[in-house]
Design a protein around this motif. Structure first.
Motif, PDB file in Angstrom:
ATOM      1  N   SER A 112       0.856  -1.177   0.000  1.00 58.45           N
ATOM      2  CA  SER A 112       0.000   0.000   0.000  1.00 58.45           C
ATOM      3  C   SER A 112       0.893   1.228   0.000  1.00 58.45           C
ATOM      4  O   SER A 112       2.083   1.154   0.302  1.00 58.45           O
ATOM      5  N   LYS A 113       0.314   2.383  -0.332  1.00 64.13           N
ATOM      6  CA  LYS A 113       1.116   3.601  -0.395  1.00 64.13           C
ATOM      7  C   LYS A 113       1.713   3.944   0.963  1.00 64.13           C
ATOM      8  O   LYS A 113       2.842   4.398   1.059  1.00 64.13           O
ATOM      9  N   THR A 114       0.954   3.751   2.034  1.00 62.92           N
ATOM     10  CA  THR A 114       1.465   4.100   3.352  1.00 62.92           C
ATOM     11  C   THR A 114       2.612   3.194   3.753  1.00 62.92           C
ATOM     12  O   THR A 114       3.631   3.657   4.255  1.00 62.92           O
ATOM     13  N   SER A 171       5.633   4.062   1.688  1.00 58.19           N
ATOM     14  CA  SER A 171       6.258   5.327   2.067  1.00 58.19           C
ATOM     15  C   SER A 171       7.189   5.150   3.259  1.00 58.19           C
ATOM     16  O   SER A 171       8.182   5.868   3.390  1.00 58.19           O
ATOM     17  N   SER A 217      -4.202   3.604   9.784  1.00 55.31           N
ATOM     18  CA  SER A 217      -3.217   4.555   9.276  1.00 55.31           C
ATOM     19  C   SER A 217      -2.360   5.170  10.379  1.00 55.31           C
ATOM     20  O   SER A 217      -1.241   5.616  10.119  1.00 55.31           O
ATOM     21  N   VAL A 257       1.302   4.147  10.857  1.00 54.43           N
ATOM     22  CA  VAL A 257       2.397   4.673  10.042  1.00 54.43           C
ATOM     23  C   VAL A 257       3.338   5.497  10.912  1.00 54.43           C
ATOM     24  O   VAL A 257       4.560   5.319  10.882  1.00 54.43           O
TER      25      VAL A 257
END
Length: 393
Positions: free
Chosen positions: A14-16, A19, A53, A56
């Motif tokens: 996933s993008k998170t 990252s 989220s 993160v």
């Protein structure tokens, strides 16, 4: 080992999650071992991070050590010549309690390896019943070929530089590669001279932080217990299974011992020059002989002079030998893609990680595609942390 794996696999995240790896790679691009351990942990937690989220920020904070100490270690050899080695201690996280983690003496030791070991130790300690944080460290000093006096002088110099950061409420170092009972004795003796009274020793979580009676055996024995539990869940047992083991240090030797106790047939050990295979399997008498060889700093190839049905292979690894279960217990990234293919072709069905991060990512892919069950070191190797629980077993 290159960094293309990390970029190509970000598409799977996933993008998170991606990252987090990207940020770690941007900050520490040359620390390959640390980046690899971060990528593996984040990838394993990808679905959790995607659903929550706020994890993160927690992961980003967790991935940055609380303290990194890099220092020089001057020492004098028996000829009176002065040398300067480099020392490391990374106190990764103390959220649960004082740090605990190994000290490694090896010529390839660097900050990246210290960070990766500290990160893995933090997570491993979190799985234990003790409130311990994680740390790791050591030096690029090579203890091989050194006299007792040289090792003593080095350990004393090492402790001169680091003792202020250690203690029962700060950081409790333990044995790792190149550091055994002798080295820990020298280190702790110098610590007491410098810091004053300290009840107990460095080695384990017990009353007054004294060492557990099974501290040395715990990690190796725990790996075999873990393998037995896996097999029991499959309605199988270790008895009669051929087991390939790498390494010939404390962990590997105790793996051999417990495998024999369960009726398994351990057939290999290895060192930095190659590996030894005994087709009849090792027994307790042979293990004693192996220990004598190691204590005298002789080559494992000397074993074959006594036992005819054994052979030592130079510049090779044991993963092409026919086996049912593999126990990599040597060092990080000791199994590459070709080794994984050899393991699959040799009939291996279970791999129990004894060393931290023994497989490169491409090797893990090969093993998983072939349905080889991997027992991660973070869980399988936690016996060293939970050594108290092993007393009486």
């Amino acid at each position: 080992m290159n960094l293309t794996f990390f970029t190509t696999n970000e598409a799977l995240m996933s993008k998170t999650a991606g990252s987090i790896v990207e940020a770690a790679l941007k900050r520490d691009p040359h620390e390959l071992e640390f980046i690899q351990s971060v990528q593996e942990a984040v990838h394993a937690l990808e679905r959790v991070i995607a659903k929550n989220s706020h994890y993160v920020n927690i992961m980003e904070r967790l991935l940055e050590p609380e303290r990194m100490i890099v220092f020089r270690v001057p020492w004098v050899d028996d000829r009176g010549e002065t040398h300067v080695s480099r020392g490391f201690r990374v106190q990764f996280n103390q959220a649960l309690g004082p740090c605990r983690g190994g000290i490694r003496f090896h010529p390839l030791m660097n900050l990246s390896i210290a960070k990766f070991l500290g990160f893995e130790q933090t997570l491993k300690n979190a799985l234990s019943p003790y409130k311990l944080g994680g740390a790791a460290g050591g030096s690029d000093f090579d203890p091989k070929g050194k006299s007792d006096n040289e090792i003593m002088r080095f350990c004393q110099s090492f402790m001169n530089e680091i003792y202020r950061y250690l203690g029962p409420d700060k950081d409790l170092p333990s044995e790792e590669m190149g550091v055994g009972t002798r080295e820990m004795g020298y280190l702790f003796g110098q610590y007491r001279r410098l810091a004053g009274h300290f009840q107990g020793s460095f080695t384990g979580p017990r009353i007054f932080w004294s060492g557990s009676s099974l501290r040395t055996e715990a990690t190796g024995y725990g790996l075999v217990f873990f393998a037995q539990l896996i097999l029991a869940d499959m309605n199988k047992e270790l008895k009669g299974l051929r087991c390939a083991v790498s390494g010939s240090g404390k962990i590997a030797m105790h793996v051999l011992e417990k495998l024999i106790a369960y009726g398994a047939v351990p057939i290999t050990v290895s060192d930095s020059k190659g590996y030894l295979v005994d087709e009849d399997g090792f027994d307790y008498m042979k293990i004693t002989f192996l220990r004598d060889i190691k204590a005298q700093q002789r080559s494992l190839r000397d074993y074959s002079k006594t036992y005819a049905r054994s052979k030592y292979y130079d510049e090779a690894k044991p993963w092409s030998e026919r086996c049912d279960v593999a126990f990599p217990c040597a060092s990080q990234n000791e199994i590459d893609q070709s080794d994984a293919i050899n393991l699959v072709n040799s009939g291996c069905r279970i791999l129990v990680e004894g060393s931290n991060m023994p497989c490169i990512p491409e090797a893990v892919d090969v093993l998983r595609k072939a349905n080889v069950l991997i027992a991660p070191a973070m869980a399988a190797g936690a016996g060293g942390v939970c050594s108290l629980l092993l007393q009486g077993i």
